[in-house]
Scaffold this motif. Structure first.
Motif, PDB file in Angstrom:
ATOM      1  N   LEU A  34     -59.240  51.837  79.089  1.00 25.85           N
ATOM      2  CA  LEU A  34     -58.316  52.336  79.179  1.00 25.85           C
ATOM      3  C   LEU A  34     -58.615  53.794  79.376  1.00 25.85           C
ATOM      4  O   LEU A  34     -59.311  54.545  78.278  1.00 25.85           O
ATOM      5  CB  LEU A  34     -57.257  52.372  77.396  1.00 25.85           C
ATOM      6  N   LEU A  35     -57.983  55.031  79.993  1.00 31.20           N
ATOM      7  CA  LEU A  35     -58.391  56.526  80.202  1.00 31.20           C
ATOM      8  C   LEU A  35     -57.558  56.870  80.097  1.00 31.20           C
ATOM      9  O   LEU A  35     -56.149  56.686  80.086  1.00 31.20           O
ATOM     10  CB  LEU A  35     -58.758  56.323  81.476  1.00 31.20           C
ATOM     11  N   GLY A  36     -57.919  57.749  80.009  1.00 36.03           N
ATOM     12  CA  GLY A  36     -56.698  59.945  80.298  1.00 36.03           C
ATOM     13  C   GLY A  36     -57.604  60.564  79.268  1.00 36.03           C
ATOM     14  O   GLY A  36     -58.384  60.675  78.594  1.00 36.03           O
ATOM     15  N   ASP A 207     -63.509  45.805  84.325  1.00 31.24           N
ATOM     16  CA  ASP A 207     -62.620  44.826  85.516  1.00 31.24           C
ATOM     17  C   ASP A 207     -61.175  45.509  85.621  1.00 31.24           C
ATOM     18  O   ASP A 207     -60.853  45.624  87.380  1.00 31.24           O
ATOM     19  CB  ASP A 207     -62.343  43.637  85.026  1.00 31.24           C
ATOM     20  N   SER A 208     -60.210  45.664  84.876  1.00 32.08           N
ATOM     21  CA  SER A 208     -59.197  47.255  85.715  1.00 32.08           C
ATOM     22  C   SER A 208     -59.124  47.798  84.309  1.00 32.08           C
ATOM     23  O   SER A 208     -60.139  48.448  83.930  1.00 32.08           O
ATOM     24  CB  SER A 208     -58.170  46.322  85.259  1.00 32.08           C
ATOM     25  N   VAL A 209     -57.994  49.034  84.763  1.00 30.50           N
ATOM     26  CA  VAL A 209     -57.838  50.258  84.204  1.00 30.50           C
ATOM     27  C   VAL A 209     -56.642  50.583  83.750  1.00 30.50           C
ATOM     28  O   VAL A 209     -55.817  50.440  84.811  1.00 30.50           O
ATOM     29  CB  VAL A 209     -59.060  51.326  84.334  1.00 30.50           C
ATOM     30  N   THR A 210     -56.266  50.973  82.938  1.00 28.91           N
ATOM     31  CA  THR A 210     -55.028  51.942  82.899  1.00 28.91           C
ATOM     32  C   THR A 210     -54.609  53.273  82.790  1.00 28.91           C
ATOM     33  O   THR A 210     -55.908  53.349  81.859  1.00 28.91           O
ATOM     34  CB  THR A 210     -53.959  50.960  81.702  1.00 28.91           C
ATOM     35  N   ILE A 211     -54.651  53.699  82.852  1.00 25.08           N
ATOM     36  CA  ILE A 211     -54.505  55.475  82.925  1.00 25.08           C
ATOM     37  C   ILE A 211     -52.824  56.390  82.269  1.00 25.08           C
ATOM     38  O   ILE A 211     -52.294  55.492  82.027  1.00 25.08           O
ATOM     39  CB  ILE A 211     -54.414  56.292  83.947  1.00 25.08           C
ATOM     40  N   LEU A 217     -47.539  56.770  81.073  1.00 23.04           N
ATOM     41  CA  LEU A 217     -48.153  54.958  81.683  1.00 23.04           C
ATOM     42  C   LEU A 217     -48.569  56.118  83.349  1.00 23.04           C
ATOM     43  O   LEU A 217     -46.978  56.018  83.504  1.00 23.04           O
ATOM     44  CB  LEU A 217     -47.656  54.457  81.907  1.00 23.04           C
ATOM     45  N   ILE A 218     -48.992  56.388  83.482  1.00 21.51           N
ATOM     46  CA  ILE A 218     -49.475  56.633  85.129  1.00 21.51           C
ATOM     47  C   ILE A 218     -49.986  55.733  86.144  1.00 21.51           C
ATOM     48  O   ILE A 218     -49.019  55.057  87.219  1.00 21.51           O
ATOM     49  CB  ILE A 218     -50.599  57.723  85.220  1.00 21.51           C
ATOM     50  N   MET A 235     -56.186  61.123  85.823  1.00 23.64           N
ATOM     51  CA  MET A 235     -55.505  61.290  84.926  1.00 23.64           C
ATOM     52  C   MET A 235     -55.183  62.988  84.515  1.00 23.64           C
ATOM     53  O   MET A 235     -55.045  63.070  83.762  1.00 23.64           O
ATOM     54  CB  MET A 235     -57.563  60.817  84.034  1.00 23.64           C
ATOM     55  N   VAL A 236     -55.415  63.453  85.296  1.00 21.72           N
ATOM     56  CA  VAL A 236     -55.300  64.738  85.081  1.00 21.72           C
ATOM     57  C   VAL A 236     -54.177  65.655  85.912  1.00 21.72           C
ATOM     58  O   VAL A 236     -53.698  66.730  85.168  1.00 21.72           O
ATOM     59  CB  VAL A 236     -56.720  65.889  85.710  1.00 21.72           C
ATOM     60  N   GLY A 237     -54.166  64.569  87.108  1.00 24.76           N
ATOM     61  CA  GLY A 237     -53.095  65.159  88.245  1.00 24.76           C
ATOM     62  C   GLY A 237     -53.232  66.593  88.747  1.00 24.76           C
ATOM     63  O   GLY A 237     -52.014  66.529  89.362  1.00 24.76           O
TER      64      GLY A 237
END
Ligand SMILES: Nc1ncnc2c1ncn2[C@@H]1O[C@H](COP(=O)(O)OP(=O)(O)OP(=O)(O)O)[C@@H](O)[C@H]1O
Ligand SMILES: [Mg+2]
Length: 509
Positions: A34-36, A207-211, A217-218, A235-237
């Motif tokens: 989980l990223l951000g 295996d997978s990511v959510t941003i 949610l991106i 993440m940063v846009g």
């Protein structure tokens, strides 16, 4: 099959959305990252899943069935465990006692201590954890404390493990060990969610990511669809620049700071710094590399004037500041503290108070009669918030309620504002997001380009290699090697960090 699904999660604090209509899912048996950015809402989302925070709206499905999770106890009963950003262990209990807390095995009505030791040892052995269940938690290093938290999750037989920035405080070796464990857990069919700011780690293990970005949610991606640069940009846009441009070094510049033959013993009699000497010149970044626990913290204490009495000589320019206190040293050297919670800011101070912390008697902030110029200070704080892109409600917000990266930007703003050509940056990017890392790195290089002397002490080898003009490797309180950055290979640096001398060993071979 989806182990977890969260649908339409909303959560606001006051007028601020921490999670705005977030959909999130993790398949059974995968490692999901989980990223951000700092403040994007990652911890909030996971706290909702763990029953620590109640969402304003939204649904949670476990194994594709809707569930209500109103407390961590209910989460644990549903097979979900969380290892928090800040560990929640009791120092004066043993490892085993901490692990069984709230779920003690009983023999009749009594706590079955031996049974607990045995069961925990079994789990530890199974996952190759080196740990003594009888040791007091207070005596353990951070890396081992984290293992205790993971053991706790396994003891509760959790199938889903949430780890909130587990690597922020670990040494590279400990990160490797942790990842081995996570892979074994995955092989055993467990589902793992890991929050991290280190994209290399995401690429290595997930295996997978959510941003998430600013609560929303991106996207969700398979790891094969992304790379570090793409993740950073999402993440940063905007496009994130990983490379650092530095002006070439000027010739011999004056020495701004020198340590000569510094020795310091710890309370337990162990030699923390052992005849250590260093010089830092104007216009250079001197990187101090090393595995944590080799004297870095004590070196920082000496440099900032909070160490107990040490021997040797500490000069800043022409001034002998040996064994002088923090207040004196602050006049010459601005710093970013190693442990921002303990030394970087005052918890129940607002942003404007923390921005001038240690500097409040300057004439910018205080009248001759000794009154704080609060209106001016707040205005200055507003300008600094703007200039440093600190995400906060404003000067009056309590610093402690900012996200970690934004607290760090406030500390950096204070350092930049008050520095006079000599700066100590200790673990300057710990726990901060890539946008903030880019910013902090850029500011340190700008200072150096403008002729400041910068001491960078960091456990992040990448950061040291990228920023430093010269690198000193600290090993057991001594300078094991000191050269221009480009004269080290990464493997040489690694060898010196572990106490080997590649030159001697090369000669012997
Ligand atoms: N208890 C709270 N009270 C008020 N605001 C909060 C609270 N908890 C979180 N927030 C706010 O909600 C937003 C999301 O915070 P959260 O801690 O989830 O971010 P994060 O993505 O985990 O950040 P970091 O990477 O810095 O840990 C932030 O703006 C934060 O200031
Ligand atoms: Mg967080």
């Amino acid at each position: 099959m989806k182990a977890i699904e969260m649908i339409g999660i909303n959560k606001s604090f006051g007028s601020k959305f921490a999670n705005a209509d977030v959909d999130f899912h993790v398949d059974k048996g995968e490692i999901h990252s989980l990223l951000g950015e700092n403040g994007a809402g990652k911890t909030t989302l996971m706290n909702i899943l763990f029953g620590m925070i109640k969402p304003d709206s939204g649904k949670i499905l476990l194994n594709e069935k809707e569930v209500k999770i109103d407390s961590p106890l209910e989460a644990i009963a549903n097979g979900i465990s969380m290892v928090h950003q800040h560990f929640m262990l009791v120092d004066n209990l043993t490892v085993a006692e901490n692990i069984v807390l709230g779920a003690e095995p009983k023999k009749g009505i009594l706590f079955d201590r031996e049974g607990a030791f045995r069961e925990i040892q079994e789990i530890a052995d199974r996952y190759h954890f080196v740990i003594d269940p009888r040791e007091l938690v207070g005596n353990l290093s951070v890396g081992v404390k984290q293992r205790v938290e993971i053991l706790k999750a396994l003891y509760h037989r959790s199938d889903i493990l949430i780890l909130d920035e587990p690597t922020a405080v670990l040494t590279p070796q400990e990160v490797n060990d942790l990842f081995k464990v996570l892979k074994e857990l995955k092989a055993d069919g467990k589902t793992i969610i890991i929050i991290t700011h280190k994209l290399k780690e995401t690429m290595a293990i997930a295996d997978s990511v959510t941003i998430l970005r600013r609560g929303a949610l991106i996207g969700r991606y398979n790891i094969s669809e992304v790379d570090e640069q793409k993740l950073a940009d999402l993440m940063v846009g905007r496009l994130v620049n990983f490379s650092i441009e530095k002006k070439p070094m000027e010739g011999e510049m004056p020495v701004k700071l020198s340590l000569k033959n510094i020795s310091l013993k710890k309370k337990n009699g162990k030699q923390a710094l052992d005849d250590l000497s260093l010089e830092v010149h104007a216009g250079e970044i001197l990187g101090v590399a090393g595995v944590e626990g080799n004297g870095q913290s004590e070196l920082i204490e000496v440099l900032t004037g909070v160490a107990p009495h040490y021997s040797g000589v500490y000069m800043i320019g022409e001034n002998d500041v040996t064994n002088k206190n923090a207040k004196t040293i602050l006049k010459y050297m601005a710093n970013i503290a190693e442990d921002r919670k303990a030394r970087g800011y005052v918890k129940n101070f607002t942003n404007w108070e923390n921005l001038i912390l240690g500097y409040h008697t300057l004439s910018d902030y205080m009248t001759k009669a000794g009154f704080l110029k609060t209106r001016e200070i707040r205005k200055i704080t507003e300008e600094e918030i703007e200039a440093n892109d600190i995400r906060t409600d404003g000067p009056m917000q309590f610093t402690d309620s900012l996200s970690g990266g934004n607290v760090q930007k406030l500390i950096v703003a204070r350092m930049l504002r008050h520095q006079k050509g000599l700066v100590l940056a200790a673990q300057p990017t710990r726990g901060v997001d890539i946008g903030a890392i880019e910013y902090i790195h850029g500011e340190l290089v700008k200072l150096r380009d403008a002729g400041a002397a910068v001491i960078l002490i960091s456990a992040e080898l990448d950061e040291i290699v990228k920023l430093s003009d010269r690198i000193a490797v600290l090993y057991e309180g001594r300078v094991a090697a000191l050269r221009k950055a480009e004269e080290f290979t990464e493997s040489e640096l690694g060898s010196y960090m572990l106490g080997h001398d590649p030159e001697k060993e090369g000669a012997e071979a």
